[in-house]
Design a protein around this motif. Structure first.
Motif, short mmCIF file in Angstrom:
data_model
loop_
_atom_site.label_atom_id
_atom_site.label_comp_id
_atom_site.label_asym_id
_atom_site.label_seq_id
_atom_site.Cartn_x
_atom_site.Cartn_y
_atom_site.Cartn_z
N TYR A 183 90.89 71.63 36.95
CA TYR A 183 90.72 71.57 35.81
C TYR A 183 91.44 70.46 34.95
N THR A 184 90.88 69.66 34.12
CA THR A 184 91.50 68.45 33.62
C THR A 184 91.77 68.58 31.90
N ILE A 185 93.02 68.36 31.61
CA ILE A 185 93.19 68.28 30.15
C ILE A 185 93.68 66.91 29.78
N ARG A 186 93.29 66.48 28.81
CA ARG A 186 93.65 65.03 28.19
C ARG A 186 94.44 65.33 26.82
N VAL A 187 95.90 65.13 27.06
CA VAL A 187 96.79 65.18 25.95
C VAL A 187 97.03 63.89 25.11
N SER A 188 96.60 63.90 24.09
CA SER A 188 96.56 62.80 22.97
C SER A 188 96.19 63.20 21.75
N PRO A 189 96.94 62.50 20.70
CA PRO A 189 96.65 62.65 19.28
C PRO A 189 95.21 62.09 19.01
N VAL A 190 94.74 61.29 19.70
CA VAL A 190 93.31 60.89 19.20
C VAL A 190 92.24 61.07 20.54
N ARG A 191 90.96 61.49 20.06
CA ARG A 191 90.00 62.04 21.12
C ARG A 191 89.54 60.73 21.86
N SER A 192 89.05 60.93 23.17
CA SER A 192 88.27 60.11 23.70
C SER A 192 86.94 60.08 23.91
N PRO A 193 86.11 59.27 23.24
CA PRO A 193 84.73 59.33 23.55
C PRO A 193 84.31 59.37 24.90
N LEU A 194 85.14 58.73 25.85
CA LEU A 194 84.67 58.43 27.24
C LEU A 194 84.93 59.52 28.03
N HIS A 195 85.88 60.53 27.67
CA HIS A 195 86.33 61.44 28.42
C HIS A 195 85.83 62.89 27.62
N ARG A 196 85.04 62.92 26.78
CA ARG A 196 84.77 64.11 26.13
C ARG A 196 84.01 65.19 26.88
N PHE A 197 83.29 64.69 27.97
CA PHE A 197 82.36 65.75 28.72
C PHE A 197 83.17 66.09 30.08
N ILE B 133 94.63 84.68 44.86
CA ILE B 133 95.05 82.97 44.80
C ILE B 133 96.05 82.82 45.63
N ASP B 134 95.33 81.73 46.49
CA ASP B 134 96.33 81.12 47.51
C ASP B 134 97.07 80.03 47.02
N SER B 135 96.88 79.21 46.26
CA SER B 135 97.80 78.10 45.51
C SER B 135 97.26 77.58 44.20
N VAL B 136 98.44 77.35 43.37
CA VAL B 136 98.13 76.90 41.94
C VAL B 136 98.96 75.65 41.93
N ALA B 137 98.59 74.45 41.30
CA ALA B 137 99.45 73.27 41.23
C ALA B 137 99.25 72.55 39.84
N MET B 138 99.92 71.82 39.39
CA MET B 138 99.96 71.17 38.23
C MET B 138 100.45 69.57 38.54
N SER B 139 99.76 68.79 37.86
CA SER B 139 100.22 67.38 38.14
C SER B 139 99.85 66.65 36.87
N ARG B 140 100.41 65.43 36.50
CA ARG B 140 100.20 64.65 35.41
C ARG B 140 100.11 63.31 35.79
N GLU B 141 99.08 62.64 35.07
CA GLU B 141 98.82 61.16 35.51
C GLU B 141 98.53 60.61 34.00
N ASP B 142 99.36 59.65 33.50
CA ASP B 142 99.32 59.19 32.04
C ASP B 142 99.07 60.27 31.18
N ASP B 143 97.89 60.35 30.47
CA ASP B 143 97.61 61.50 29.52
C ASP B 143 96.88 62.46 29.97
N PHE B 144 96.66 62.53 31.18
CA PHE B 144 96.04 63.57 31.73
C PHE B 144 96.68 64.64 32.80
#
Length: 262
Positions: free
Chosen positions: A112-126, A170-181
């Motif tokens: 699952y991908t989350i984008r954290v930003s005060p401004v929405r991104s038209p390129l990533h909306r889908f 559930i065998d594994s759950v992991a969270m990572s961050r890359e820039d705003d994602f």
């Protein structure tokens, strides 16, 4: 009669989901029509599961039976000639007779991908859930750790879920961050309807400070959907890979301690 297993990638934005249904265009329908054009015979795909409307896949597994004696590359290259740009066959292998994509699967890996930003991104909306608020990642990681193991996920399923049992591994759950994602990777034996999306929605509420991290353990114990978080949007969810025993069509070993590499 041969049994062919396909690995399929698709952008689910404009589809009503994987499974054929009376109202809306399904991914399964589009691929079956392409295979019929290639093979000159109708086929029925049996998949490793369903994805809902708007959910994507990088590694959906599906199999079908055919009398045609084509080389395996023809099932990839030939079928892709008849598919739209948002669906592609990535790989094809011949598997044993009686192979069942859903029953024989050891586990599935979703991201699952989350984008954290005060401004929405038209390129990533889908392809990502846009969250404006800054999130407490340490609290989210602490919350996610409670999901690993075998639990009753009644608090993390849709109201119209028809599964007879709500216990899942559930065998594994992991969270990572890359820039705003933020990426949340979940590997497990199977999932209830909307289960991962509700898990993510609840963990994001932990990140916002609405719940404490130990609320996840409370929900697993008390099974109360009304006390869980929102259902995260479908656009952020992607089926990354389905794992099978090594002798079932070149299956991969199941990663128990970490998500699959990609």
């Amino acid at each position: 009669m041969r049994t062919i297993k396909l690995t399929i990638e698709y952008d689910g934005t404009r589809y009503s989901g994987w499974q054929i249904q009376p109202n809306g265009l399904a991914v399964q329908q589009v691929i079956e029509e392409a295979l019929e054009r290639l093979l000159g015979e109708a086929v029925r795909l049996r998949s490793s599961g369903r994805t809902d409307a708007g959910v994507h896949a990088r590694g959906m597994a599906a199999a079908f039976a055919t009398h045609r004696d084509l080389p395996l590359r023809a099932f990839v290259e030939g079928t892709n000639r008849f598919l739209p740009d948002d669906i592609a066959i990535i790989d094809a292998v011949e598997v044993r007779a009686g192979f069942k994509p859903i029953k024989d699967a050891l586990a599935k890996h979703y991201r699952y991908t989350i984008r954290v930003s005060p401004v929405r991104s038209p390129l990533h909306r889908f392809h990502a859930w846009h969250v404006k608020d800054q999130l407490d990642l340490a609290a989210m990681e602490a919350a996610l750790s409670a999901f690993t193991g075998r639990h009753d996920f009644a608090a993390f399923r849709a109201s119209n879920c028809v599964s007879r049992t709500t216990v899942r591994r559930i065998d594994s759950v992991a969270m990572s961050r890359e820039d705003d994602f933020i990426f949340i990777d979940v590997v497990g034996e199977g999932f209830l309807k909307n289960m991962i999306r509700i898990m993510v929605g609840t963990v994001v509420d932990v990140g916002k400070g609405r719940f404490a991290p130990d609320h996840i353990a409370w929900l697993l114990q008390n099974r109360d959907r009304k006390k869980a978080g929102v259902t995260a949007p479908a656009c952020g969810l992607c089926l990354m890979e389905v794992f099978y025993p090594p002798d079932d069509g070149k299956g991969e070993e199941l990663p128990i301690s970490r998500p699959a590499a990609f």
